[in-house]
Every structure is written in C-alpha cells, then in structure tokens.
Design a protein around this motif. Structure first.
Motif, PDB file in Angstrom:
ATOM      1  N   UNK A 117       0.839  -1.192   0.000  1.00  0.00           N
ATOM      2  CA  UNK A 117       0.000   0.000   0.000  1.00  0.00           C
ATOM      3  C   UNK A 117       0.876   1.243   0.000  1.00  0.00           C
ATOM      4  N   UNK A 118       0.217   2.386  -0.062  1.00  0.00           N
ATOM      5  CA  UNK A 118       0.894   3.655   0.179  1.00  0.00           C
ATOM      6  C   UNK A 118       0.833   3.882   1.685  1.00  0.00           C
ATOM      7  N   UNK A 119       1.964   3.765   2.329  1.00  0.00           N
ATOM      8  CA  UNK A 119       2.011   3.786   3.800  1.00  0.00           C
ATOM      9  C   UNK A 119       1.325   5.028   4.372  1.00  0.00           C
ATOM     10  N   UNK A 120       1.676   6.209   3.857  1.00  0.00           N
ATOM     11  CA  UNK A 120       1.128   7.453   4.408  1.00  0.00           C
ATOM     12  C   UNK A 120      -0.380   7.515   4.220  1.00  0.00           C
ATOM     13  N   UNK A 121      -0.873   7.057   3.060  1.00  0.00           N
ATOM     14  CA  UNK A 121      -2.302   7.141   2.795  1.00  0.00           C
ATOM     15  C   UNK A 121      -3.098   6.164   3.660  1.00  0.00           C
ATOM     16  N   UNK A 122      -2.568   4.973   3.909  1.00  0.00           N
ATOM     17  CA  UNK A 122      -3.298   4.016   4.732  1.00  0.00           C
ATOM     18  C   UNK A 122      -3.269   4.426   6.202  1.00  0.00           C
ATOM     19  N   UNK A 123      -2.149   4.976   6.667  1.00  0.00           N
ATOM     20  CA  UNK A 123      -2.123   5.508   8.036  1.00  0.00           C
ATOM     21  C   UNK A 123      -3.157   6.620   8.171  1.00  0.00           C
ATOM     22  N   UNK A 124      -3.215   7.503   7.185  1.00  0.00           N
ATOM     23  CA  UNK A 124      -4.209   8.576   7.207  1.00  0.00           C
ATOM     24  C   UNK A 124      -5.625   8.010   7.180  1.00  0.00           C
ATOM     25  N   UNK A 125      -5.823   6.935   6.416  1.00  0.00           N
ATOM     26  CA  UNK A 125      -7.147   6.309   6.350  1.00  0.00           C
ATOM     27  C   UNK A 125      -7.565   5.776   7.721  1.00  0.00           C
ATOM     28  N   UNK A 126      -6.662   5.114   8.407  1.00  0.00           N
ATOM     29  CA  UNK A 126      -6.964   4.607   9.749  1.00  0.00           C
ATOM     30  C   UNK A 126      -7.314   5.760  10.681  1.00  0.00           C
ATOM     31  N   UNK A 127      -6.555   6.849  10.606  1.00  0.00           N
ATOM     32  CA  UNK A 127      -6.815   8.013  11.454  1.00  0.00           C
ATOM     33  C   UNK A 127      -8.181   8.612  11.147  1.00  0.00           C
ATOM     34  N   UNK A 128      -8.558   8.653   9.881  1.00  0.00           N
ATOM     35  CA  UNK A 128      -9.875   9.169   9.516  1.00  0.00           C
ATOM     36  C   UNK A 128     -10.990   8.319  10.108  1.00  0.00           C
ATOM     37  N   UNK A 129     -10.831   7.001  10.042  1.00  0.00           N
ATOM     38  CA  UNK A 129     -11.853   6.104  10.580  1.00  0.00           C
ATOM     39  C   UNK A 129     -11.936   6.227  12.099  1.00  0.00           C
ATOM     40  N   UNK A 130     -10.795   6.353  12.748  1.00  0.00           N
ATOM     41  CA  UNK A 130     -10.793   6.540  14.208  1.00  0.00           C
ATOM     42  C   UNK A 130     -11.487   7.855  14.558  1.00  0.00           C
ATOM     43  N   UNK A 131     -11.215   8.912  13.805  1.00  0.00           N
ATOM     44  CA  UNK A 131     -11.847  10.208  14.070  1.00  0.00           C
ATOM     45  C   UNK A 131     -13.356  10.132  13.876  1.00  0.00           C
TER      46      UNK A 131
END
Length: 572
Positions: free
Chosen positions: A311-325
C-alpha cells in the motif's frame, strides 16, 4: 331448492303416469280417463321442462361469463406484473384494491387477496432529508391532488431505502376506486447521477488541488533547500541544528499534507510499498492516541506476526486516522464514552487481501446514511464539524492500491469498517537505513537547471553548487533550448514539469533529446500525474517536490552512473 322441487314434481308426475298406465292395464280406468290424465300430466310437465332447460342454460352462461372474467383478471394480472413500475389502486378509504408484483415487492406486501390497508411499515419521506414527508403521496391523491414525477424515499422496515418517482391520479366521483398510483424505482439512476456528480466535483477539485499543490510544493522545496543549506553550514552547532531539524520536520509534514490532498483528488500516484502491519499499526497508534478523549477506549490489537501489506504507507495511516476520528465523533455525539478497536484478519472475500478492521460501539448508521457514506461532502456532523471527505479519502486510498472498503452498521449496534488491503508480494523489507549525507560529488559536471519560480531556482542552484556541480540557469523551456542551441556543455538536464509559456518540462525534455539524444534528464514535479507517463517514455528520472539536497544528489548520481561517464560531456 328450486332444482330439487322440479325433480320432485317430475317424480310425482311420473308416478301419476305409471299409476294411470297400470290402471289401464288392469281395466280400472276407461280410455277417456286415461287420456285426460295423460293430457294433464303433459300440461304440467312441459312448462317445468322448459323452465328447467332455460335455467340450465342461464347457469351455463353465468359459469362461462365467470370463467371469462377470471381469464381476463388473470390476463390483466399478468400484464400488470410485466410492468417494472409499481401500480397501486386504492379505494376511497385508502385501502389497496390492486397491487402488481412490482408494487408488492416495493411495499413488502404478500400476493394475497385484496382489499387491505396500506402497510404501516412502509413510509414515504423527503429525499433530501431524514424526515417523513410532510404530506404523504397516498393522502395527497385521496384528497384529489395529482402528483407528477415527484421523488420520494420509501422506507420499509428491514429493507434498504428505495428512491421512487411517484405519479398519482385521483379517480372521478362515482368510480369504483379512489385513486391510482405508479411507483418507478429510480434508485440506481439516482446513484449513477450522484456518482457522476461526484466524479465531476472530484475532477474540479483535483484540478484546483493540482495547481495549489504545484505552488505549495515549490514553496516547500525552497524552504527545505534553504534549511538544508543552512544546516550544512551550521558547523555542527547543536543549538542551531535543533531549530533547523524542527523546521525541516515541519516542512516534511507540510509535504505529507499536500500528498494527502493530491491522493484524495486522485492526482497523486500511490507510492506502493510492502509494509509490515505491526509497524503500520504502531505509527497509526502513535498519532491516534492523542486525538481520542480518555473516555473512549482506543485499542490497537497486535496483528499476526509477519503480516505485511502492499500500500501507500502514508495514505493508509491517514485512512486509519480518519476512521478513528469518525468513530470518536459518533461516540462523543451519542453518549460520550465507548470503545474503538483496530485489528487485522484474513479476508473471506478476497484471498489476495487481508482486512484492517476499525470497529466501534457507537450509535451506528441507518441504511440511508450507510448508502451515502462514501459520497464526497456528505456528513452527519453538521457544517461546523464535518467536511464529508473522510470516508471518501479512505475509499480512494484503498482503490489506488487495489483494495476496497466495506461498511457494516445498524442503528444502535455500532459500526465495523473493513479495509480490504492487498497482501505484500513478499516479506516486507526492514526500514531503510538513513541516507548518508550528500557528498560533493558533482566534479564540475554541468547541470542545465530549468525552474520558473525565482526563489526555488536560486535555492536549487545553491544546492547544486554545494554538491560540486556547475549550473546553467533557465527560467522556462524556450530559454533552456536556446542554451542548448548555443552549444553549451550540459551533462544533465534538471527541469520542473509545470511551467508557463506553453512548454512543459516533458516537452522540453523531448525537444532537448532531439538535439542531444544521450542527454540524461531529471524531471521534478509536485505530483506525478503528467510527469510519470512522459518520464517513462523518455527514460527520465523523476524527483518529487519538495525535494531535499539528498534527493537531488541521489538522482544526479544515478543518471551519471547509468550513463557511465566520468568526464564532462561535449556539446552535441
């Protein structure tokens, strides 16, 4: 009863005739008496026989008429059932007299005898909101109102909402029915229109974001280059180095923000790599824990050992953060306390993917909200708190790496978001060692540097000089071509991609190669959409803005080594 009476009369008359005949045989009756009896019997029997035959004929006609009516009713039912739209006929009290198969399917009705009341589980509401329609189309048409092509959302308990286009016609006074309604299911057409609007908005946003990203990345490149030059000249002073490091970290954070915007607008190429899930979770957890209130229990369950995703590491980390938010905001708006769990598991849908799962025990989503959750700019948080872009960004990040998104939620039962993420092709490599400090290995080679931003042109020139290269400056493509036409010695062409004057960096590289076929080319761009294809075609090296002095040094060293020269190139 009448048929039985006729039968009894026939039996009685038959008995009289039989008695008369028997009397005549025995000689007890004269011939005149016998004749009279027979005449009387015939006078009685004839009308009865005629009446019976007429009645039997009428009964046959009635049965034939009933059979014809049944046949026509079956034909009408078959015709109505072939219509894809729902057709409903109501009596004056709103009871359903006729409903074809499509209407029964939409309303959740059994194919039973009519009439029956309108189902209480089927409610119309305004398509633009969650409230029930102020005036139900059923009530409106029963009070004499015509409805022409009005859209409603039909909610039926336990089913996905349907978007229906309603037409209704009240019946004239004295008619056997009260009104007729047609229901056209336009759910898929509406969804296609929404997706089309979404694509248009994303395209417009992408164009805007691309232009902003280009300018912003130029600024970041200038800042990063200046900071690194200052760092190289700080002579190891720890006080200065600490401040410079903080400024460089801020610059890189700004670059990551631009990448996220480009990723959402689909104008940035996904930087796919094999990433260990435990490292991915650790990075996401370190960022998420400070964004969640202590009243919400946040848990990152350790993934199975050795699992890795591509995956794109930065984009998937951001995706997880969005879901947590999203989960945090839903829980906070509901009862203020709850739990969010992030875990990983095998995917039952796709063998090539594992699932990163974000689950919460918040209020959950209605079927309508779930259906619109991926639409850009759709939010349930209100304009002051939500942008409606979070889940769209998550979905976009997954699609770019070949994954997908699933949403499971019901009101009052929380939400489970499953991120189907492709598995790594091989075991993920350990994190790369820090890149060594860029050395002065230019050895006087000449670089034709093309950049339309004056500040960045100055900074990039200073970086190249610091690396030991000689620099020929050009502010646009035509100026660079003039330098080549003058016969200047150029070992490497380094050009921005987006430039004014009608000539892009890719076009400049093509025309420069026409003049000097062996000229190495490095293209620098804030996003790789236009540069990637042209760069591959030319065999050029791509450097993403904002680039550091180390990025520039590595790119130059690579193209020089590939060319296999150690001396300075002569003009072609």
């Amino acid at each position: 009863m009448r048929r039985l009476a006729a039968v009894m009369a026939f039996v009685g008359l038959a008995a009289v005739i039989a008695a008369a005949v028997a009397g005549a045989v025995a000689g007890a009756l004269t011939s005149d008496v016998l004749t009279a009896l027979l005449i009387v019997a015939l006078l009685v029997i004839a009308p009865l026989a005629v009446a019976t035959m007429l009645r039997e004929r009428r009964l046959r006609e009635v049965e034939e008429l009933r059979a014809e009516l049944d046949r026509r009713e079956r034909v009408l039912e078959m015709v109505l059932d072939t219509v894809s739209s729902g057709i409903v006929a109501l009596d004056a009290e709103g009871r359903i007299e006729i409903a074809n198969e499509a209407a029964c399917r939409m309303l959740g009705l059994p194919r039973s005898a009519r009439p029956e009341r309108w189902p209480s589980a089927a409610r119309f509401r305004d398509p633009e909101g969650a409230e029930e329609a102020g005036v139900s189309p059923v009530w409106a048409m029963l009070t004499g109102k015509r409805i022409r092509g009005a859209d409603y959302v039909l909610d039926v308990e336990g089913r996905e909402p349907l978007r229906l286009r309603v037409n209704a016609e009240p019946a004239p006074l004295g008619a056997p029915i009260g009104a007729v309604m047609t229901l056209e299911d336009v759910t898929e057409q509406h969804r296609a229109r929404v997706l089309g609007d979404r694509a248009d908005r994303l395209d417009a946003l992408g164009k805007l974001t691309g232009g902003v990203a280009h300018d912003f990345n130029n600024l970041l490149s200038t800042i990063m280059g200046a900071l690194q030059l200052a760092e190289r000249r700080s002579q190891g002073d720890p006080r200065i180095a600490r401040h410079l490091d903080a400024a460089l970290r801020a610059t890189r954070t700004g670059a990551e923000l631009v990448d996220r915007l480009l990723g959402f607008a689909k104008r940035g190429a996904a930087a796919l790599e094999d990433v260990c899930l435990d490292a991915l979770f650790a990075e996401a957890e370190s960022l998420a824990k400070n964004a969640v209130d202590p009243s919400i229990r946040l848990t990152f369950a350790p993934p199975p050992a050795g699992w890795a995703v591509r995956c794109d590491r930065a984009q998937i980390v951001t995706a997880i953060l969005n879901l947590v938010a999203n989960a945090r905001d839903a829980i906070a708006a509901d009862r203020g306390a709850g739990a969010i769990v992030i875990s990983a598991r095998e995917s039952a849908e796709r063998a090539d993917c594992c699932e990163i799962v974000v689950a919460d025990d918040g209020p959950g989503m209605s079927a309508d909200v779930r259906a619109r959750a991926l639409d850009p700019f759709f939010t349930t948080k209100g304009a002051a708190r939500g942008t409606g872009l979070g889940l769209s960004m998550v979905y976009g990040a997954l699609r770019r790496c070949g994954g997908d998104l699933r949403i499971e939620s019901e009101p009052g039962r929380g939400a489970v978001i499953r991120m189907l993420t492709p598995k790594a092709r091989a075991a993920a490599a350990p994190a790369p060692a820090p890149r060594p400090r860029a050395a002065r290995d230019g050895a006087g080679r000449a670089v034709l540097l093309v950049e339309d931003e004056p500040d960045l042109l100055d900074t990039a020139e200073a970086m190249l000089v610091d690396l030991g290269y000689a620099v020929i400056r050009a502010g646009d493509g035509p100026s660079a071509l003039k330098e080549l036409a003058l016969g200047r010695v150029v070992d490497v062409l380094v050009s921005d991609v987006m430039m004014p004057g009608g000539m892009s960096g890719v076009e400049l590289a093509e025309r420069a190669r026409a003049m000097r076929p062996d000229l190495p080319v490095i293209l620098a761009s804030g996003y790789a959409e236009g540069a990637a294809e042209g760069g591959r075609r030319l065999g050029a090296t791509l450097v993403r803005k904002p680039y550091s002095i180390d990025d520039l040094s590595a790119a130059l060293r690579g193209v020089v080594e590939r060319r296999g020269r150690t001396g300075v190139a002569k003009a072609g």
